[in-house]
Design a protein around this motif. Sequence first.
Motif, PDB file in Angstrom:
ATOM      1  N   ALA A   1       0.850  -1.191   0.000  1.00 48.84           N
ATOM      2  CA  ALA A   1       0.000   0.000   0.000  1.00 48.84           C
ATOM      3  C   ALA A   1       0.885   1.241   0.000  1.00 48.84           C
ATOM      4  CB  ALA A   1      -0.905   0.009   1.230  1.00 48.84           C
ATOM      5  N   ALA A   2       0.395   2.300  -0.616  1.00 53.64           N
ATOM      6  CA  ALA A   2       1.168   3.545  -0.717  1.00 53.64           C
ATOM      7  C   ALA A   2       1.430   4.161   0.645  1.00 53.64           C
ATOM      8  CB  ALA A   2       0.434   4.541  -1.606  1.00 53.64           C
ATOM      9  N   ASN A   3       0.557   3.882   1.617  1.00 57.67           N
ATOM     10  CA  ASN A   3       0.713   4.473   2.952  1.00 57.67           C
ATOM     11  C   ASN A   3       1.164   3.440   3.985  1.00 57.67           C
ATOM     12  OD1 ASN A   3      -1.663   3.000   3.082  1.00 57.67           O
ATOM     13  ND2 ASN A   3      -2.699   4.478   4.389  1.00 57.67           N
ATOM     14  N   GLN A   4       1.895   2.442   3.537  1.00 55.79           N
ATOM     15  CA  GLN A   4       2.392   1.422   4.459  1.00 55.79           C
ATOM     16  C   GLN A   4       3.856   1.124   4.186  1.00 55.79           C
ATOM     17  OE1 GLN A   4      -0.031  -1.922   5.886  1.00 55.79           O
ATOM     18  NE2 GLN A   4       1.433  -3.232   4.835  1.00 55.79           N
ATOM     19  N   VAL A   5       4.649   1.152   5.250  1.00 60.67           N
ATOM     20  CA  VAL A   5       6.053   0.779   5.145  1.00 60.67           C
ATOM     21  C   VAL A   5       6.257  -0.590   5.770  1.00 60.67           C
ATOM     22  CG1 VAL A   5       6.935   3.153   5.146  1.00 60.67           C
ATOM     23  CG2 VAL A   5       6.653   1.934   7.320  1.00 60.67           C
ATOM     24  N   LEU A   6       7.420  -1.157   5.497  1.00 61.83           N
ATOM     25  CA  LEU A   6       7.855  -2.383   6.159  1.00 61.83           C
ATOM     26  C   LEU A   6       9.114  -2.052   6.943  1.00 61.83           C
ATOM     27  CD1 LEU A   6       7.346  -4.913   3.235  1.00 61.83           C
ATOM     28  CD2 LEU A   6       5.966  -4.715   5.312  1.00 61.83           C
ATOM     29  N   VAL A   7       9.114  -2.414   8.214  1.00 61.44           N
ATOM     30  CA  VAL A   7      10.285  -2.259   9.069  1.00 61.44           C
ATOM     31  C   VAL A   7      11.053  -3.564   8.944  1.00 61.44           C
ATOM     32  CG1 VAL A   7      11.122  -1.811  11.402  1.00 61.44           C
ATOM     33  CG2 VAL A   7       8.967  -0.776  10.625  1.00 61.44           C
ATOM     34  N   ASN A   8      12.288  -3.494   8.482  1.00 59.57           N
ATOM     35  CA  ASN A   8      13.111  -4.659   8.204  1.00 59.57           C
ATOM     36  C   ASN A   8      14.221  -4.751   9.249  1.00 59.57           C
ATOM     37  OD1 ASN A   8      14.439  -6.791   6.926  1.00 59.57           O
ATOM     38  ND2 ASN A   8      15.560  -5.424   5.573  1.00 59.57           N
ATOM     39  N   ILE A   9      14.282  -5.883   9.946  1.00 53.64           N
ATOM     40  CA  ILE A   9      15.303  -6.108  10.966  1.00 53.64           C
ATOM     41  C   ILE A   9      16.040  -7.400  10.638  1.00 53.64           C
ATOM     42  CG2 ILE A   9      15.724  -6.529  13.436  1.00 53.64           C
ATOM     43  CD1 ILE A   9      14.589  -3.736  12.894  1.00 53.64           C
ATOM     44  N   SER A  10      17.343  -7.374  10.771  1.00 53.76           N
ATOM     45  CA  SER A  10      18.123  -8.611  10.684  1.00 53.76           C
ATOM     46  C   SER A  10      19.269  -8.529  11.693  1.00 53.76           C
ATOM     47  CB  SER A  10      18.651  -8.867   9.273  1.00 53.76           C
ATOM     48  OG  SER A  10      19.622  -7.924   8.923  1.00 53.76           O
ATOM     49  N   LEU A  11      19.733  -9.684  12.092  1.00 54.39           N
ATOM     50  CA  LEU A  11      20.800  -9.803  13.083  1.00 54.39           C
ATOM     51  C   LEU A  11      21.927 -10.619  12.487  1.00 54.39           C
ATOM     52  CD1 LEU A  11      21.697  -9.459  16.118  1.00 54.39           C
ATOM     53  CD2 LEU A  11      20.662 -11.713  16.489  1.00 54.39           C
ATOM     54  N   THR A  12      23.152 -10.085  12.544  1.00 55.29           N
ATOM     55  CA  THR A  12      24.311 -10.835  12.068  1.00 55.29           C
ATOM     56  C   THR A  12      25.333 -10.961  13.193  1.00 55.29           C
ATOM     57  OG1 THR A  12      25.388  -8.829  11.215  1.00 55.29           O
ATOM     58  CG2 THR A  12      24.028 -10.095   9.668  1.00 55.29           C
TER      59      THR A  12
END
Length: 156
Positions: A64-75
Amino acid sequence: MSSFRAHLCILLFMLPALSSQAQTDQPKPVETSQQFGAYTVHFSVFNSTFISPEVAQVYGLTRAANQVLVNISLTWTQDGKTTLGLPAKVSGTATNLIQQQRTLTFKTIAEGDATYYLAPLRHTNEEVVNFTVQVQPDTASAPFTVRFTRQLHTEE
């Protein structure tokens, strides 16, 4: 879905390069990771429309144009070698400037040896959001806490 992993890796790792460009409206580079000893928590926020419809359908993600995704990763880095995204417990909140707080619900994306965590967040255009995310590796007794702020924009 190796294309999904490649897409996320590109987004995750291109942000520091983009943020290091001289900009008059942003006095310091945008932080995209934080170290905790040998562990590094990587974080990014991107519009959900950056994910293709096919990949969104496979992983049950809403575009959706008004929705972001918060991306988390652990290394984890040892002897100069860094792992791909590791399994962890991930939780967090998003708080806007008028102190409205929303809980982030992270979805685990596991592809081969890499694990990523995505949380959707609806927003208004130019909304400033403060994120607080706890990441607890399977081998650590206490979670790592990262805090970062982003101004979110809707896609036109």
